[in-house]
Design a protein around this motif. Structure first.
Motif, PDB file in Angstrom:
ATOM      1  N   CYS A 168       0.836  -1.201   0.000  1.00  0.00           N
ATOM      2  CA  CYS A 168       0.000   0.000   0.000  1.00  0.00           C
ATOM      3  C   CYS A 168       0.872   1.253   0.000  1.00  0.00           C
ATOM      4  CB  CYS A 168      -0.927  -0.003   1.213  1.00  0.00           C
ATOM      5  SG  CYS A 168      -2.231  -1.252   1.144  1.00  0.00           S
ATOM      6  N   TYR A 171       2.228   1.837  -3.441  1.00  0.00           N
ATOM      7  CA  TYR A 171       1.231   2.429  -4.331  1.00  0.00           C
ATOM      8  C   TYR A 171       1.079   3.930  -4.060  1.00  0.00           C
ATOM      9  CZ  TYR A 171      -3.111   3.762  -6.529  1.00  0.00           C
ATOM     10  OH  TYR A 171      -4.048   4.426  -7.272  1.00  0.00           O
ATOM     11  N   LEU A 172       1.014   4.294  -2.782  1.00  0.00           N
ATOM     12  CA  LEU A 172       0.870   5.708  -2.433  1.00  0.00           C
ATOM     13  C   LEU A 172       2.070   6.513  -2.920  1.00  0.00           C
ATOM     14  CD1 LEU A 172      -0.584   5.388   1.182  1.00  0.00           C
ATOM     15  CD2 LEU A 172      -1.820   6.091  -0.887  1.00  0.00           C
ATOM     16  N   ASP A 173       3.257   5.931  -2.851  1.00  0.00           N
ATOM     17  CA  ASP A 173       4.462   6.586  -3.346  1.00  0.00           C
ATOM     18  C   ASP A 173       4.357   6.824  -4.849  1.00  0.00           C
ATOM     19  OD1 ASP A 173       7.081   7.623  -3.256  1.00  0.00           O
ATOM     20  OD2 ASP A 173       7.949   5.666  -3.711  1.00  0.00           O
ATOM     21  N   GLU A 176       1.768   9.630  -5.530  1.00  0.00           N
ATOM     22  CA  GLU A 176       2.265  10.985  -5.300  1.00  0.00           C
ATOM     23  C   GLU A 176       3.169  11.438  -6.438  1.00  0.00           C
ATOM     24  OE1 GLU A 176       1.149  12.977  -3.110  1.00  0.00           O
ATOM     25  OE2 GLU A 176       0.009  11.505  -1.975  1.00  0.00           O
ATOM     26  N   THR A 186       1.266  14.335   3.253  1.00  0.00           N
ATOM     27  CA  THR A 186       1.084  13.165   2.382  1.00  0.00           C
ATOM     28  C   THR A 186       2.407  12.428   2.172  1.00  0.00           C
ATOM     29  OG1 THR A 186       1.322  14.523   0.375  1.00  0.00           O
ATOM     30  CG2 THR A 186      -0.913  14.161   1.220  1.00  0.00           C
ATOM     31  N   ARG A 189       2.931  10.257   5.111  1.00  0.00           N
ATOM     32  CA  ARG A 189       2.078   9.060   5.052  1.00  0.00           C
ATOM     33  C   ARG A 189       2.773   7.965   4.248  1.00  0.00           C
ATOM     34  NH1 ARG A 189      -3.597   9.373   1.932  1.00  0.00           N
ATOM     35  NH2 ARG A 189      -2.094   9.701   0.229  1.00  0.00           N
ATOM     36  N   VAL A 190       3.379   8.341   3.142  1.00  0.00           N
ATOM     37  CA  VAL A 190       4.138   7.364   2.356  1.00  0.00           C
ATOM     38  C   VAL A 190       5.290   6.805   3.180  1.00  0.00           C
ATOM     39  CG1 VAL A 190       5.613   7.048   0.331  1.00  0.00           C
ATOM     40  CG2 VAL A 190       3.500   8.380   0.134  1.00  0.00           C
TER      41      VAL A 190
END
Length: 350
Positions: A168, A171-173, A176, A186, A189-190
Motif C-alpha cells: 500500500c 502504491y501511495l508513493d 504521489e 502526504t 504518510r508514504v
C-alpha cells in the motif's frame, strides 16, 4: 549476540536456503540459472536491518538466542529483495547496491544473446517474476524456520500485515509521483507505510510476537520503532539527493531523476520562492538530469532551508524513539542493542 554476528548468521541462513532451492529450479531447466545468479548478486548486499530488528524484538520479549529465530528473521531479506526488484522496475532504476538492477541485468542478457524482440520488456518481465519468486520464498523460509507452530501462528498475522502495508505504501508513493505534488503530510504518510513500519516497527513486532510478547511490550516497541523508522527514511531521502554514490550504491541525484516526492522535497517546495519552485518543478523527474542540474536542485534545497528542516525532523523523531526506548519494559540487552541500531539507522554518512 552482536549486530555484526547477527548479520553474518543471516547471510549464512539466506545462502543455505537459496542453495536448497537451487536443485529444484535447475531440474526444471538450466535456463533458470540466471535467475539464481541475479538473486545471489542482490542478496550479497544490504544492511540486514529488518532481520536485526526482528531478532532484537524477539530478545526484547525474552526470547533466547538460536538458529530458528535467525532463519525467521532472515526471511525478511527475501521479502525486501522482492520489494527492491519491483521498486526498481517501477522507477526504471539502472542500479541497486552498486551494481545493475535486476531488470537491467536481464535486459543486458537479452542483448548479449541477440534474441529477437524487446530487450527492455524482457528485462522487466524477468524481474517481476523473480520478485514474485522472492515473495513466495519469504513465506516458505519463515514457515520452515524451525520455530514451533504456535509461535509461527503468532507471527503470521504480523508478517501478513507487514506485506500488505508495504505494498500500500508503494502504491501511495507511485501515486504521489504521478500527481506531481506532495505536501509534507502526504509525504509522511508514504514514509510511514512504505518504510517506517516495514523497516523497523513491524520487524520488531514480528520478533516480539514470535516470543509471545504482551500488549505492553508491543506498544513500547511501536513507541520506539515508528519514529525511528520515520527518521531512518528521512535520512535516506537526504542521502538520495546529497549522498555519496560509493555509500548509497546509486548515482548521485537518482531520486531527483525519478521525481520522488519526498518529505525533503515537500519541505523545500513549501519554502521556495516562485522562481525556485519553477526550477524545482522543471528539474524534478527529468530522467536526463545532469550534474549541473543536480547541483541546482541541491542549492535550492539548502537555500530554502528545506535541508535544515529535514535534519531537524530527523533529530526530533530520533529523540522521540530514544525516550520511548529508555522506558520500554524490555530486557537490558535488547535496550542496549536497539540504542545502537537507532544510531546506525540515522547517522549514515553523506
Amino acid at each position: 549476540m552482536s549486530t555484526s554476528l547477527i548479520r553474518k548468521e543471516v547471510d549464512e541462513a539466506l545462502l543455505a536456503f537459496v542453495d536448497r532451492q537451487r536443485p529444484a529450479l535447475l531440474t526444471i531447466s538450466d535456463d533458470l540459472a540466471p535467475l539464481l545468479s541475479a538473486l545471489g548478486a542482490l542478496l550479497g548486499g544490504g544492511k540486514r536491518l529488518r532481520p536485526a530488528f526482528c531478532y532484537w524484538g524477539w530478545r526484547a520479549a525474552g526470547g533466547e538466542d538460536g538458529q530458528a529465530i535467525v532463519r525467521a528473521a532472515a526471511s525478511l531479506e527475501l521479502l525486501q529483495a522482492s520489494a527492491l526488484i519491483h521498486d526498481d522496475v517501477m522507477d526504471s532504476s539502472d542500479t541497486r547496491r552498486g551494481q545493475p538492477s535486476v531488470h537491467r541485468r536481464f535486459e543486458a542478457l537479452h542483448g548479449a544473446q541477440a534474441w529477437p524482440g524487446d530487450a527492455e520488456a524482457y528485462g522487466a518481465g524477468a524481474a517481476i517474476l523473480l520478485g514474485d519468486l522472492c515473495l513466495a520464498w519469504s513465506s516458505e523460509m519463515f514457515e520452515t524456520c524451525g520455530l514451533d507452530g504456535d509461535r509461527r501462528r503468532r507471527g503470521r498475522d504480523v508478517y501478513d500485515l507487514m506485506r500488505t502495508e508495504v505494498m500500500c505504501g508503494q502504491y501511495l508513493d507511485m501515486l504521489e509521483g504521478t500527481r506531481g505534488e506532495a505536501s509534507v503530510a502526504t509525504a509522511l504518510r508514504v514514509v510511514e507505510y512504505k518504510s517506517a513500519k516495514y523497516t523497523i516497527e513491524r520487524p520488531l513486532h514480528l520478533g516480539a510476537a514470535l516470543a509471545g510478547a504482551g500488549p505492553d511490550v508491543i506498544a513500547a516497541l511501536s513507541g520506539y520503532g515508528l519514529p525511528l523508522g520515520i527518521a531512518f527514511q528521512l535520512r535516506d531521502d537526504v542521502l538520495g539527493v546529497f549522498g555519496d554514490p560509493g555509500e548509497t550504491g546509486k548515482p548521485a541525484g537518482d531520486d531527483l531523476r525519478e521525481g520522488k516526492r519526498t518529505v525533503l522535497i515537500a519541505l523545500t517546495a513549501e519554502r521556495a520562492s516562485a522562481a525556485q519552485a519553477a526550477a524545482l518543478r522543471r528539474r524534478l523527474g527529468d530522467p536526463g538530469l545532469d550534474r549541473p542540474g543536480v547541483d541546482e536542485v541541491r542549492a535550492i534545497i539548502e537555500e530554502t532551508g528545506g535541508l535544515a528542516a529535514c535534519e531537524a525532523m530527523i533529530e526530533r523523531y530520533l529523540g522521540e524513539a530514544e525516550r520511548a526506548l529508555r522506558s520500554a519494559p524490555i530486557t537490558a540487552e535488547a535496550r542496549h542493542a536497539l540504542s545502537g541500531l537507532a544510531v546506525a539507522a540515522t547517522t549514515r554518512s553523506m
